[in-house]
Design a protein around this motif. Structure first.
Motif, short mmCIF file in Angstrom:
data_model
loop_
_atom_site.label_atom_id
_atom_site.label_comp_id
_atom_site.label_asym_id
_atom_site.label_seq_id
_atom_site.Cartn_x
_atom_site.Cartn_y
_atom_site.Cartn_z
N THR A 199 -17.84 -19.09 -3.16
CA THR A 199 -17.18 -18.18 -2.35
C THR A 199 -17.84 -16.59 -2.70
O THR A 199 -18.03 -15.91 -2.00
N ASP A 204 -25.42 -22.90 1.36
CA ASP A 204 -24.17 -23.16 0.70
C ASP A 204 -24.27 -24.52 0.31
O ASP A 204 -24.34 -25.87 1.05
N GLN A 254 -21.39 -28.62 -1.46
CA GLN A 254 -21.33 -30.15 -1.16
C GLN A 254 -22.64 -30.73 -1.37
O GLN A 254 -22.79 -32.06 -0.90
N SER A 271 -20.52 -24.37 -6.72
CA SER A 271 -19.55 -24.12 -7.60
C SER A 271 -19.53 -25.25 -8.71
O SER A 271 -19.81 -26.30 -8.58
N LYS A 297 -17.21 -28.57 -8.40
CA LYS A 297 -17.61 -29.61 -7.54
C LYS A 297 -18.33 -30.40 -8.07
O LYS A 297 -18.95 -31.34 -7.41
C1 LIG Z 1 -15.46 -25.99 -1.69
C2 LIG Z 1 -16.65 -25.43 -0.55
C3 LIG Z 1 -16.85 -24.01 -0.54
C4 LIG Z 1 -16.01 -22.88 -1.31
O1 LIG Z 1 -16.25 -23.29 -2.81
P1 LIG Z 1 -15.30 -22.44 -3.82
O2 LIG Z 1 -15.43 -23.25 -5.04
O3 LIG Z 1 -13.91 -22.51 -3.40
O4 LIG Z 1 -15.72 -21.11 -3.78
C5 LIG Z 1 -17.69 -23.62 0.40
N1 LIG Z 1 -18.51 -24.57 1.05
C6 LIG Z 1 -18.47 -25.76 0.97
C7 LIG Z 1 -19.12 -26.66 1.98
C8 LIG Z 1 -17.34 -26.37 0.23
O5 LIG Z 1 -17.09 -27.66 0.17
#
Ligand SMILES: *Cc1c(COP(=O)(O)O)cnc(C)c1O
Length: 414
Positions: A103, A208, A211, A231, A234
């Motif tokens: 984010t 992004d 995932q 992030s 994750k």
């Molecule tokens: C989780 C996620 C985000 C946001 O990640 P944060 O760790 O909450 O900042 C953005 N894009 C995707 C595809 C996500 O799964």
């Protein structure tokens, strides 16, 4: 990265599971079945040890200190930057900026890259499957500058319609921002192709990777993207730490995002000279422990072999998809050819939140809701979905437990 094995040994999942202390817990008097990896992943002992080790023996602030501990902390923090550069195959450490997470990385690019470049009538392209983090920051700068968002549609299988994307690219396009993989549909997007098309129009691309990178090797030069964000939490690392990769020329053209300590060379009341990359974008004391924990997470993935983990997960996804298809009245959203281990679904018998509650009583953790992707919920005409999201430490037995619990949902709400 570790060299790919010619004949990779089959994954010993039970051994890997022992590296994750939380997984051996019982929840609601049942063995924990953790299937909410899309929201956050569990941490191996090596990551936990790295955090504890840092606070136990190395804790100090970085960059400013002349003393021993500060030098140690600075060394560890910068070593992590190098580890991430190699993990992403970026050209230079200066292209790796530590942020709080995906984010913040996207907001940084929206404010420092997009905002100064946007004019009345300009356009930013996103897709219909984006997480709110990859929609709202662009909407904010567009609203301020009189620009607008254009949206790549998704087909019924959950794939981007690339012909429509090509039609959206035009001289007013200033940026394309797409997910590497969808947190709802699991779709792996053809990022290299998307990037190549954008570049034909001279348009930069942000990916992004929140995932993508937990499931797939992400080589920014192979993908050809200009920005890649992810992030730590994750990808089996700590919360509060994330990474923005940016191509050097682009980062160099961008003003700082936040002002403060560590991002300057010289400050006077007449004016301030900003530091070089990447410090210019790292105002204030960063999450030093988080970076060190992230390094341990990347080491863990490299050691286990990311390709091998991905192959196991793909096989488990196939097993789970097949197993869910046996549950009456269950509809899976997202049947793309290329998918990561995400299974979103709805059931005729029960609302996603009720599904989540029944599963929880069985010790099974899934997510229910809009998954921060309300436009995508609209696309499929549902207010919410239930989602089971996999990691390499999940097993067929856990999928069987999920299916048994879903059969129970049908009984309870029959
Ligand atoms: C989780 C996620 C985000 C946001 O990640 P944060 O760790 O909450 O900042 C953005 N894009 C995707 C595809 C996500 O799964």
């Amino acid at each position: 990265m570790s060299a790919p094995l010619a004949h990779p040994a089959p994954l010993d999942v039970e051994r890997l599971r022992r590296d994750f202390p939380i997984l051996s817990q019982r929840v609601r008097n049942k063995p924990l079945v953790y299937l909410d990896n899309g929201a956050t992943t569990q941490k191996p002992q090596s990551v936990i040890d790295a955090l504890v080790g840092y606070y136990t023996t190395e804790n100090a602030n970085i960059h400013r200190g002349v003393h021993y501990l500060s030098q140690q902390a600075t060394f560890a923090y910068e070593r992590t930057r190098g580890r991430i550069r190699r993990f992403l195959n970026a050209a230079d450490n200066s292209e790796i900026v530590f942020v709080r997470g995906t984010t913040e990385g996207i907001n940084l690019v929206a404010q420092s890259f997009a905002r100064p470049r946007l004019h009345e009538g300009d356009e930013i392209i996103v897709s219909q499957m984006e997480h709110h983090s990859n929609i709202v920051p662009w909407q904010m700068v567009c609203a301020e500058r009189g620009a607008r968002l254009r949206v790549i549609p998704v087909d019924d299988a959950g794939e981007l319609i690339l012909e429509e994307y090509e039609k959206l690219l035009n001289p007013r396009t200033k940026l394309v921002a797409v997910a590497h993989a969808s947190n709802v549909l699991g779709t792996i997007n053809p990022v290299a192709r998307i990037t190549a098309l954008a570049h034909q129009h001279g348009v930069p691309v942000l990916v992004d990777g929140a995932q993508g990178i937990p499931h797939l090797p992400a080589d920014v030069r192979e993908l050809g993207c200009d920005f890649y964000v992810f992030s730590g939490h994750k990808i089996f690392g700590p919360t509060g730490i994330g990474v923005l990769y940016g191509r050097r020329e682009l980062l160099e053209s961008m003003p700082p995002y936040q002002g403060g300590g560590s991002m300057i060379v010289k400050v006077s009341f007449e004016g301030t000279t900003y530091a070089e990359l990447p410090n210019r974008f790292e105002a204030g004391t960063p999450h030093i422990a988080g970076a060190i924990g992230l390094e341990a997470a990347i080491d863990y993935l490299n050691e286990a072999g990311q390709e091998r983990l991905a192959a196991y997960e793909t096989e488990l996804l196939g097993y789970a998809t097949q197993a869910l298809s046996q549950v009456k009245g269950l509809r899976v959203f997202g049947t793309a050819r290329d998918k990561v281990g995400v299974l979103s679904f709805a059931m005729e018998s029960a609302h996603p939140h009720d599904i989540g509650t029944v599963l929880d009583s069985e010790g099974i953790a899934i997510r229910a809701g809009h998954h921060c992707a309300q436009p995508l919920m609209q696309r499929y005409g549902v207010p919410a979905m239930a989602r089971a999201s996999l990691a390499f430490y999940n097993t067929r037995e856990e999928i069987d437990a999920l299916v048994d619990a879903l059969l129970k949902v049908n009984e309870v709400f029959a």
